[in-house]
Scaffold this motif. Structure first.
Motif, PDB file in Angstrom:
ATOM      1  N   GLN A  52     -19.987 -19.881  46.154  1.00 53.53           N
ATOM      2  CA  GLN A  52     -20.803 -20.409  47.257  1.00 53.53           C
ATOM      3  C   GLN A  52     -19.928 -21.131  48.277  1.00 53.53           C
ATOM      4  OE1 GLN A  52     -23.861 -22.925  45.629  1.00 53.53           O
ATOM      5  NE2 GLN A  52     -24.519 -21.355  44.187  1.00 53.53           N
ATOM      6  N   SER A  53     -18.969 -21.908  47.798  1.00 56.34           N
ATOM      7  CA  SER A  53     -18.063 -22.623  48.699  1.00 56.34           C
ATOM      8  C   SER A  53     -17.215 -21.662  49.517  1.00 56.34           C
ATOM      9  CB  SER A  53     -17.151 -23.560  47.896  1.00 56.34           C
ATOM     10  OG  SER A  53     -17.901 -24.570  47.278  1.00 56.34           O
ATOM     11  N   VAL A  54     -16.751 -20.590  48.886  1.00 55.94           N
ATOM     12  CA  VAL A  54     -15.936 -19.592  49.581  1.00 55.94           C
ATOM     13  C   VAL A  54     -16.763 -18.891  50.654  1.00 55.94           C
ATOM     14  CG1 VAL A  54     -14.733 -17.382  49.314  1.00 55.94           C
ATOM     15  CG2 VAL A  54     -14.296 -19.255  47.707  1.00 55.94           C
ATOM     16  N   VAL A  55     -17.987 -18.513  50.318  1.00 51.76           N
ATOM     17  CA  VAL A  55     -18.861 -17.844  51.290  1.00 51.76           C
ATOM     18  C   VAL A  55     -19.042 -18.728  52.525  1.00 51.76           C
ATOM     19  CG1 VAL A  55     -21.246 -17.099  51.718  1.00 51.76           C
ATOM     20  CG2 VAL A  55     -20.077 -16.395  49.621  1.00 51.76           C
ATOM     21  N   ILE A  56     -19.306 -19.992  52.319  1.00 50.61           N
ATOM     22  CA  ILE A  56     -19.516 -20.917  53.442  1.00 50.61           C
ATOM     23  C   ILE A  56     -18.241 -21.068  54.263  1.00 50.61           C
ATOM     24  CG2 ILE A  56     -19.923 -23.348  54.015  1.00 50.61           C
ATOM     25  CD1 ILE A  56     -21.992 -23.305  51.665  1.00 50.61           C
ATOM     26  N   ALA A  57     -17.102 -21.212  53.603  1.00 54.10           N
ATOM     27  CA  ALA A  57     -15.837 -21.383  54.315  1.00 54.10           C
ATOM     28  C   ALA A  57     -15.507 -20.153  55.161  1.00 54.10           C
ATOM     29  CB  ALA A  57     -14.715 -21.670  53.329  1.00 54.10           C
ATOM     30  N   ILE A  58     -15.715 -18.974  54.616  1.00 56.77           N
ATOM     31  CA  ILE A  58     -15.439 -17.738  55.374  1.00 56.77           C
ATOM     32  C   ILE A  58     -16.399 -17.618  56.554  1.00 56.77           C
ATOM     33  CG2 ILE A  58     -15.553 -15.212  55.273  1.00 56.77           C
ATOM     34  CD1 ILE A  58     -14.294 -15.411  52.467  1.00 56.77           C
ATOM     35  N   GLN A  59     -17.667 -17.951  56.354  1.00 54.41           N
ATOM     36  CA  GLN A  59     -18.634 -17.917  57.460  1.00 54.41           C
ATOM     37  C   GLN A  59     -18.202 -18.871  58.573  1.00 54.41           C
ATOM     38  OE1 GLN A  59     -22.271 -18.937  55.429  1.00 54.41           O
ATOM     39  NE2 GLN A  59     -22.779 -16.797  54.982  1.00 54.41           N
ATOM     40  N   GLN A  60     -17.775 -20.071  58.205  1.00 56.47           N
ATOM     41  CA  GLN A  60     -17.343 -21.050  59.195  1.00 56.47           C
ATOM     42  C   GLN A  60     -16.144 -20.533  59.983  1.00 56.47           C
ATOM     43  OE1 GLN A  60     -16.619 -24.393  56.669  1.00 56.47           O
ATOM     44  NE2 GLN A  60     -18.709 -25.157  56.819  1.00 56.47           N
ATOM     45  N   MET A  61     -15.186 -19.963  59.280  1.00 59.31           N
ATOM     46  CA  MET A  61     -13.995 -19.467  59.969  1.00 59.31           C
ATOM     47  C   MET A  61     -14.350 -18.297  60.885  1.00 59.31           C
ATOM     48  SD  MET A  61     -10.823 -19.763  60.674  1.00 59.31           S
ATOM     49  CE  MET A  61     -10.126 -20.850  59.460  1.00 59.31           C
ATOM     50  N   PHE A 107     -10.714 -24.950  51.612  1.00 64.93           N
ATOM     51  CA  PHE A 107      -9.934 -25.083  52.829  1.00 64.93           C
ATOM     52  C   PHE A 107      -9.162 -23.796  53.101  1.00 64.93           C
ATOM     53  CE2 PHE A 107     -10.494 -29.360  51.188  1.00 64.93           C
ATOM     54  CZ  PHE A 107     -11.078 -29.966  52.288  1.00 64.93           C
ATOM     55  N   LEU A 108      -9.825 -22.843  53.715  1.00 63.91           N
ATOM     56  CA  LEU A 108      -9.169 -21.579  54.051  1.00 63.91           C
ATOM     57  C   LEU A 108      -8.081 -21.779  55.088  1.00 63.91           C
ATOM     58  CD1 LEU A 108     -12.140 -19.077  54.400  1.00 63.91           C
ATOM     59  CD2 LEU A 108     -10.648 -19.419  52.446  1.00 63.91           C
TER      60      LEU A 108
END
Length: 162
Positions: free
Chosen positions: A13-22, A55-56
């Protein structure tokens, strides 16, 4: 994730959100701007679950190294992959000493090599789902291609089996 006793699903879930933000940032700004500006994605600092944020931006190494190479000559850098160090500390340290023009440290190297490596034993497939790994691999692929080209080293493609 392990530190917070998180689950693979929470990490996903955290990865999905981070990728969407980027990706949202990249619609309106340059990659460099998105990577350096912590204000672009303020949600990044707000935990989305007990895992916290992913933190991508910090892992898009190409941007940072390219900027350094704009200022300093390539021969002043020795870029080392963490996994190479974990797998061959003696060899990597010998390379570092040679790069810096230092003499071999002999017995001290033995003591360094016998220290445990904190992250070495992590089994990524136990803390991250296959789906998450594929998502991250796909996200980072274009940046890793640029990094490998910049460093003239295909090991930085991080071509691993998913």
């Amino acid at each position: 994730m392990k530190r917070n006793n998180g689950t693979p699903n929470e990490f996903h879930q955290s990865v999905v959100i981070a990728i969407q933000q980027m990706r949202r940032c990249l619609l309106n700004r340059t990659l460099r701007s998105c990577v350096y500006d912590s204000e672009v994605n303020p949600e990044e600092y707000q935990p989305v679950n007990r895992i916290g944020s992913v933190f991508l931006r910090a892992s898009i190494y190409y941007v940072y190294i390219a900027d350094w190479l704009e200022v300093f000559p390539r021969d002043q850098f020795l870029v080392i992959r963490a996994e190479d160090y974990y797998n061959n500390r003696s060899g990597v340290l010998a390379d570092v000493y040679q790069f810096l023009g230092l003499r071999h440290v002999g017995p001290k190297l033995f003591r360094i090599n016998n220290k445990s490596v904190v992250n070495r034993g992590m089994q990524h497939n136990k803390v991250m789902s296959r789906e998450t790994r594929i998502m991250l691999t796909d996200f980072f692929k274009p940046y890793n291609i640029k990094l490998a080209e910049l460093l003239r080293d295909k090991r930085f493609l991080w071509n691993t089996r998913v």
